[in-house]
Write an enzyme that holds these catalytic residues in place. Structure first.
Site, PDB file in Angstrom:
ATOM      1  CG  HIS A 105      -1.577 -28.616  22.357  1.00 21.96           C
ATOM      2  ND1 HIS A 105      -0.861 -27.624  21.734  1.00 21.96           N
ATOM      3  CD2 HIS A 105      -1.305 -29.752  21.675  1.00 21.96           C
ATOM      4  CE1 HIS A 105      -0.199 -28.137  20.713  1.00 21.96           C
ATOM      5  NE2 HIS A 105      -0.450 -29.420  20.648  1.00 21.96           N
ATOM      6  CG  PHE A 342      -5.778 -27.308  13.311  1.00 22.84           C
ATOM      7  CD1 PHE A 342      -5.913 -26.068  12.728  1.00 22.84           C
ATOM      8  CD2 PHE A 342      -5.629 -28.415  12.501  1.00 22.84           C
ATOM      9  CE1 PHE A 342      -5.915 -25.925  11.339  1.00 22.84           C
ATOM     10  CE2 PHE A 342      -5.627 -28.291  11.119  1.00 22.84           C
ATOM     11  CZ  PHE A 342      -5.772 -27.049  10.545  1.00 22.84           C
ATOM     12  CB  CYS A 343      -4.163 -26.044  19.917  1.00 21.16           C
ATOM     13  SG  CYS A 343      -3.774 -24.303  19.900  1.00 21.16           S
ATOM     14  CB  ALA A 344      -4.508 -31.201  17.960  1.00 24.80           C
TER      15      ALA A 344
END
Ligand code: PMP
Length: 391
Positions: A105, A342-344
């Site tokens: 992100h 995982f911020c993705a």
């Protein structure tokens, strides 16, 4: 020189990709400086003079580690997220941005609305071809923003080749090296990159410093990222009467994070990324081979299984909630891994769906687990995770 890290006995830390432990060199450098800790760029006293020197020496050391060229700026930030936001603010008006749907992100959200988001490629070659095709369509020189190594799969991106494609089209390239720099050499000059962003806390240097390094021209022309003391050359009585500094100072207003910079520099001067890479390759190969033998465990990946990667592996356990598995690993085995997306989010969701299609399992959970290794990880740490998962 071998870099060692601090840790706690009985805790198996396999969560380096989130935040790596503190290198002894970083802790020592901070301890040595603490008695001398004083204001940076602001005082005539000996403490201030020494602190100012330490800060600027740290900038040089970090720049050398990243292969910064003469004329590149090395700007201390809070972390990679901050570094990429700074670059996004410094984009010349009208510069198109091209990125991939596989980004963290931090490299997805700072860019202007309308940034081109290329689909997740299924090979490094496909990433290169997609970029070439996208840049061909644009009528203005673009900024390409891409990860060096995926924080979800550990797979490496062909950054040198992407840089060559970008430059052929008159574009620039920024590499989110948050996960690459701790695991493998990265050199701005050798790879012919324009910008690199890293986080100290993933590079064994806590205390909250990150870096944006790269070409000075856009950064010197952009409005200061932060306005205030230290970023100015002249401030007059009238509100419009301000002349801003150029160079790193332009974007570093306020008292800087001296200890963060010094900690990061200490790692940069002691870490041997080539040696790290060799050790981690063996650990990750064993981890992946072991995971492949456990029934119901599916690894997440974008590229072919043999693609080059750093010390990060994500996977799902069929029929098991990832958060529960992570909690059991911690509670029953003293093993720390990460669970979630995982911020993705776009990438991880997609890779779980692909893993379901590949394995034919309909009972994969909606989130994943991630194990990541680094300095201080031993074969027995990896074996402990594998045997705990088997159980
Ligand atoms: N990019 C990547 C590839 C990452 O893995 C991370 C951290 N998970 C970031 C950017 C953001 O790093 P930070 O939280 O230190 O800003």
């Amino acid at each position: 020189m071998t870099t060692t890290v601090l840790g706690v006995p009985d805790q198996i830390n396999l969560d380096y990709a989130a935040t790596a432990p503190c290198a002894r060199a970083a802790a020592d450098a901070v301890a040595e400086l603490l008695p001398w800790y004083g204001s940076v760029h602001r005082g005539a006293g000996a403490l201030s003079q020494r602190s100012t020197l330490a800060y600027e020496v740290a900038r040089q050391a970090v720049g050398d580690f990243l292969g910064a060229r003469a004329g590149d700026h090395v700007i201390f930030t809070r972390n990679t997220t901050d570094a990429l936001n700074l670059l996004a603010r410094a984009l010349p008006a009208g510069t198109p941005v091209v990125t991939y749907g596989a980004e963290h992100h931090a490299n997805l959200l700072p860019w202007p609305v309308g940034a081109v988001r290329l689909p997740v490629p299924d090979s490094p070659g496909a990433a290169i071809r997609a970029l070439d095709a996208a840049l061909r369509q644009l009528d203005a020189p673009a900024l390409v923003a891409v990860t060096g190594a995926s924080n979800v799969t550990g797979e490496r991106w062909p950054v040198a080749e992407l840089a060559a494609v970008a430059h052929r089209h008159g574009a620039r390239i920024a590499v989110d090296a948050a996960q690459l720099a701790p695991h493998a050499p990265i050199d701005i000059a050798d790879l012919d990159l324009d910008y690199v962003a890293v986080s100290g806390h993933k590079l064994y240097a806590p205390f909250g410093a990150g870096v944006l390094a790269g070409r000075g021209d856009w950064l010197d022309a952009a409005p200061p990222y932060l306005t205030g003391g230290g970023a100015t050359r002249h401030v007059g009585a009238a509100t419009h009467d301000v002349r801003w500094a150029t160079g790193p100072a332009r974007h570093e207003a306020g008292t800087p994070n001296l200890l963060g910079a010094v900690a990061l520099a200490a790692v940069c001067t002691t870490l041997d990324p080539t040696a790290v890479q060799a050790t981690e390759r063996a650990l990750v190969a064993r981890l992946r081979a072991g995971l492949a033998e456990i029934p119901g465990v599916a690894e997440l990946r974008m590229f072919d299984p043999g693609a080059e990667r750093v010390g990060i592996v994500s996977f799902v356990v069929a029929g098991r909630d990832s958060a529960e598995v992570a909690a059991e690993l911690a509670r029953d085995h003293g093993i720390g891994v990460r669970d979630g997306l995982f911020c993705a989010h776009p990438l991880t969701r997609r890779l779980i769906a692909e893993a379901a299609a590949r394995t034919g399992r309909r009972d994969l959970p909606p989130t994943a687990l991630r194990a990541s290794v680094g300095l201080g990880t031993t074969e027995s740490d990896v074996e402990a995770l594998l045997s705990a998962l088997c159980r």
